[in-house]
Each structure stands twice: as structure tokens, then as C-alpha cells.
Scaffold this active site. Structure first.
Site, short mmCIF file in Angstrom:
data_model
loop_
_atom_site.label_atom_id
_atom_site.label_comp_id
_atom_site.label_asym_id
_atom_site.label_seq_id
_atom_site.Cartn_x
_atom_site.Cartn_y
_atom_site.Cartn_z
CG HIS A 275 -1.78 1.18 1.39
ND1 HIS A 275 -3.11 1.21 1.02
CD2 HIS A 275 -1.52 2.43 1.90
CE1 HIS A 275 -3.62 2.40 1.27
NE2 HIS A 275 -2.67 3.15 1.82
CD GLU A 276 1.64 3.57 3.70
OE1 GLU A 276 1.87 4.65 3.11
OE2 GLU A 276 0.60 3.39 4.39
CG HIS A 279 0.62 6.47 -0.38
ND1 HIS A 279 -0.33 7.34 -0.86
CD2 HIS A 279 0.03 5.79 0.64
CE1 HIS A 279 -1.46 7.18 -0.18
NE2 HIS A 279 -1.27 6.24 0.72
CD GLU A 305 -4.74 7.33 1.08
OE1 GLU A 305 -4.56 6.10 0.90
OE2 GLU A 305 -4.10 7.96 1.95
#
Length: 509
Positions: A275-276, A279, A305
Site C-alpha cells: 500500500h505505502e 504512495h 490514495e
């Protein structure tokens, strides 16, 4: 439109680019200080760090609200009248106006007070969460809420917005209560029944099995870095560390991401890392020519996001990605038991369960976690919910939306760092981002016919290249609505996300 400066020789505009560059570099320094505070800073250094952060935020604020800025903005605007209104410079000037207006609406002493309150409260939150002691956090969190309320009021008066709209607008320009209320109302009405339907559907098939641990942290980290590398994360300009709450931060050209580990279950930390990484790839892919200018920044948190959720939810939880990742998982943990099977892990990664922790939630229940926080933060800021009553209101909301009640505040209202750090108005961007992620990934699949095969073979570069072109490299050149329309053929369409949920969670019957 190519990234070329067209009228930077204009003296007023040149002075602005110099000023915004300095402000951006201060922001980078703050990013590193924030990362250090969350990862390695001794807790005894908290007071000093709060002063450092407050001082730098005031310095950045003063750069942006200096009287010369308004004069130069007006002079530059006049000079731009005879130039291409669709140029990157014109977009940069537009974003300069926005940054200036937002900064000028808030007094410097309030900026300083809020920065200090946020830094102090974030440190107190760590111990309060660890000790399950909400009462100990109340004084510091109330100070944060008071500061946020003053900022919201100041901006609402400056821009003729509802105070909460003014907070939403900071994280995602143009987002309003009038958009969220019907959207979140529909989710709150329809998703609980859909959750029931999906859980019943999944119960009719074999239950997923988590392989036996323990899973050593060092091994988890090695696996995570392999998959980060496959996605294109540049370890020469970034790091992976440990924090209480996973995040992506750092500075331009120095992207820092964090996760937290459990030796009982490696899947949670791995999904957090991926997930990160989404980003981080966005930050690393922003237009380098405009790195220190407003137009070169990420567009907004909903699009941000969307990039993390596209990588985590759309890609990393798919069968095709698991076909590539499974041999790496098996090699890392040295097991060949039947649990290490693509279908088992697909069931594991798409398992819908009612859980207490937002960051561990599945795609289907996650929006309900966001609806809860949206409702509560509006009530806190309006004064309709006294802070001391937050735990009870949280538990009631969880029961209403998800049918479960947290056994303690550590699993309830103490789980997120957002409110202690002053990020009110942020939570709605998670669900807006999930919707944008589904839409963008659908467009990428349309434009890249071999995408599924590429992902199954570990060839992620075509997808990342598509994102670089249509999202990352766009910076803040376009609005979110225009960016989505250009990339996908239409502005944000929530139905695409809902169709994705139905297809993934009920379509495989």
C-alpha cells in the site's frame, strides 16, 4: 502539454518560483523530521521536536504570506494574459494562488500553535494507544481539535465555505459535504447488507488457511523489499522502516515508507508495505522539472490514495499478482505446505470479515470504517460530540455499521494517528481514492491488453509506466476530475467501484 517553462523570465513570476522553491524545501525538511519522529526519535525528545516543527512551519507560512507575494501574483497574472493559458507555468501560477490564499487565511500564531499541538499530541497518542488509556489523551487531543476548529473557521470565512468543507478542500480540492453525504449515505445503507451477502457466499466455499508461523521480521522485510523492487521502488532514493502506524513520507527524491510487523501473520505487514509503495511510486514519479513548485506536487489525497489502493487492492490481492509473488513467499519462509497455494492466498487476501482495525480491513468493509470516522469528526468539530464521549460514540457507530463493538479503546477510537496529528477532513479521501483506483485500473486494463499476463510474470513496468503517464507525471497540472476524465474517459464514477466489488466478491460463485 509538455513540461516546459514559458514565461519564467517574467520578474514577478521568477520571484515567486524562488520563494515557493524555498517553501517547498522547508516542507521537505519537515517531512524528514516527521519521519524521524515516527521511527527513531527518542520519546524524551518530543518537546524539542515540537518546537522545531512549529518553528519551521511558521517560517514556511511567513514565506507564503509575505506582502510581496500578493503583489507578484497580480503582476505575474497580468503577464500571463498574453501567454498560453494551458501551459505548465499557467497551472503553476494557479496553484501558487491557491497555496497563498490558504496560507493567508490563517494567522501565523495559529499555524505555530497547531503545529506544536499536533506534534505533542502525536507522541501522547503512542503511549495512550499502547496503554489503552483514552483519558490520558483527552487534554492534548482537545487542544488539537480547538486549533483545527479555529483554522476551519478562518478558512471558511475567507472562502465562504462551511468549516468542514474548508478542511476537506485542503486535502482534496472541491470535495464538499454535499458530495459526501449522499455518497456515504448510500454506502452506510447498502454495504452492511452486501457484507452479509459476501460473508455468506464465502462461507459456502473452503475457508482460507494462514500458514503456520512464526514469520521472522527480518524475513518479512526481505520479502517486502523483493516485491517493492519488482514494483520499481528505488532504494537509492528511499527507505523502508518500522513505525507505530504505516505511512509514506520523507522528501522529494527521498521517499520514506514504514510498516509494522507481527510474527504471527506476515500478510498484514506485507499488504501495508505494498500500500505505502503505491504512495511512494506516485511521489517518485512526480514531474522532476517542477519538483519544488506547486504544480509539481501530488494532486490531492484522493488521487494519492488511489495510487496506494490500486497497488494494494487492485493489483497485489489479485490472482495474477499472487502467481508471481507465491514462489517468492515460499522461498522466503521455506515451506511447501498446501497452504502456500495461489487459490488459498487469493481467498485469504479477499476474505471479507468484520474487523475493528481500519488499516487491516478488506475492500468491502473498509468504506464503513471511513463513514464512521467522517461522521465522528464532523460531530467533534461542530461541538455536537464532546471529546470525552468519543469512545462510546465510536463503539455505537461500529455496532451500527459493522455489527461489532470494540472490546477496548486501543481497538476503537485510539487506533488511528490522524486526529492526534490534526488531519481532520482526511478520512473521506480513502474511499474517494478506492473509487478512483478501481476506475484507473480498469482503464489501464483496457489500454494494456496483456496486463494480466505481464503481472503474473512479474512484469510490473507496463502498469507503472501507464500510471507515470496518466497520473504521476501530471502532478497538479489538472484537477482531479479532469485527470480522471483524461485517463479513463469519465470523471469519478462510484458505480465502477461498486461493480468491482460485486465482480470480485460475488462474481466468482
Amino acid at each position: 502539454m509538455s513540461e516546459q517553462q514559458t514565461v519564467s523570465v517574467n520578474p514577478a513570476y521568477g520571484a515567486l518560483t524562488d520563494r515557493f522553491r524555498r517553501a517547498s524545501l522547508i516542507g521537505d525538511a519537515l517531512g524528514i523530521l516527521d519521519w524521524d519522529q515516527a521511527t527513531t526519535m527518542p520519546e524524551g525528545s518530543a518537546d524539542g521536536r515540537a518546537e522545531q516543527i512549529a518553528t519551521l512551519r511558521v517560517m514556511r507560512h511567513e514565506l507564503l504570506v509575505d506582502p510581496s507575494v500578493a503583489d507578484n501574483l497580480l503582476a505575474a497574472q497580468e503577464a500571463f494574459q498574453d501567454n498560453d493559458p494551458d501551459s505548465w507555468d499557467a497551472a503553476n501560477l494557479r496553484e501558487m494562488w491557491r497555496s497563498y490564499a490558504y496560507a493567508a487565511a490563517v494567522p501565523g500564531d495559529l499555524v505555530e500553535a497547531a503545529a506544536r499541538a499536533n506534534a505533542v499530541c502525536e507522541i501522547k497518542w503512542r503511549s495512550a494507544r499502547a496503554e489503552n488509556d483514552f483519558a490520558s489523551l483527552v487534554p492534548a487531543l482537545q487542544t488539537v481539535i480547538d486549533c483545527v476548529g479555529e483554522i476551519a473557521t478562518a478558512r471558511s470565512e475567507a472562502f465562504s465555505l462551511d468549516p468542514y468543507d474548508a478542511l476537506l478542500d485542503e486535502f482534496e480540492a472541491g470535495t464538499r459535504i454535499s458530495l459526501l453525504e449522499p455518497l456515504f449515505g448510500t454506502l452506510a445503507r447498502d454495504l452492511p447488507g452486501f457484507v452479509e451477502e459476501v460473508i455468506a457466499h464465502q462461507a459456502s466455499g473452503p475457508a482460507p488457511v494462514l500458514p503456520d508461523g512464526p514469520f521472522l521480521v527480518a524475513t518479512q522485510r526481505a520479502l517486502a523489499t523483493q516485491l517493492m523492487d519488482a514494483l520499481g521502488f528505488d532504494f537509492g532514493a528511499g527507505r523502508l522502516d518500522i513505525s507505530h502506524h504505516p505511512f509514506c513520507g520523507g522528501a522529494a527524491g527521498d521517499v520514506r515508507i514504514t510498516t509494522r510487523y507481527s510474527e504471527d501473520d506476515f500478510t498484514e505487514s506485507l499488504m501495508g508495505v505494498l500500500h505505502e509503495t503505491g504512495h511512494a511510486l506516485y511521489e517518485a514519479g512526480l514531474p522532476e522539472l517542477w519538483r519544488y513548485q506547486p504544480v509539481g506536487k501530488a494532486l490531492g489525497m484522493a488521487i494519492h490514495e488511489s495510487q496506494s489502493l490500486l497497488i494494494e487492492m487492485q493489483v497485489s490481492r489479485s490472482r495474477t499478482f499472487l502467481e508471481f509473488a507465491m514462489p517468492h513467499m515460499q522461498a522466503a519462509f521455506g515451506s511447501d505446505s498446501p497452504a502456500w497455494d495461489v487459490e488459498n492466498f487469493y481467498r485469504l487476501y479477499t476474505r471479507v470479515e468484520r474487523g475493528f482495525i481500519r488499516v487491516d480491513a478488506d475492500e468491502v468493509t473498509y468504506p464503513l470504517h471511513v463513514v464512521l470516522r467522517y461522521r465522528l469528526e464532523r460531530a467533534l468539530l461542530s461541538g455536537n460530540l464532546p471529546l470525552k464521549d468519543l469512545p462510546g460514540a465510536w463503539n455505537d457507530g461500529m455496532h451500527d455499521l459493522l455489527g461489532i463493538t470494540p472490546p477496548d479503546d486501543r481497538l476503537g477510537c485510539l487506533q488511528d494517528v490522524h486526529w492526534p496529528s490534526g488531519a481532520f477532513g482526511y478520512f473521506p479521501t480513502y474511499t474517494l481514492g478506492a473509487m478512483a483506483a478501481a476506475q484507473l485500473y480498469g482503464a489501464a486494463q483496457r489500454d494494456l491488453p496483456s496486463l494480466s499476463e505481464d503481472i503474473s510474470k512479474g512484469r510490473l513496468s507496463p502498469l507503472i509506466g501507464w500510471l507515470r503517464t496518466h497520473v504521476h507525471g501530471q502532478g497538479s497540472f489538472r484537477s482531479a476530475e479532469d485527470l480522471l476524465a483524461a485517463a479513463t474517459g469519465e470523471p469519478l464514477n462510484p458505480q465502477v467501484f461498486l461493480d468491482h466489488l460485486k465482480h470480485r466478491y460475488l462474481g466468482d460463485a
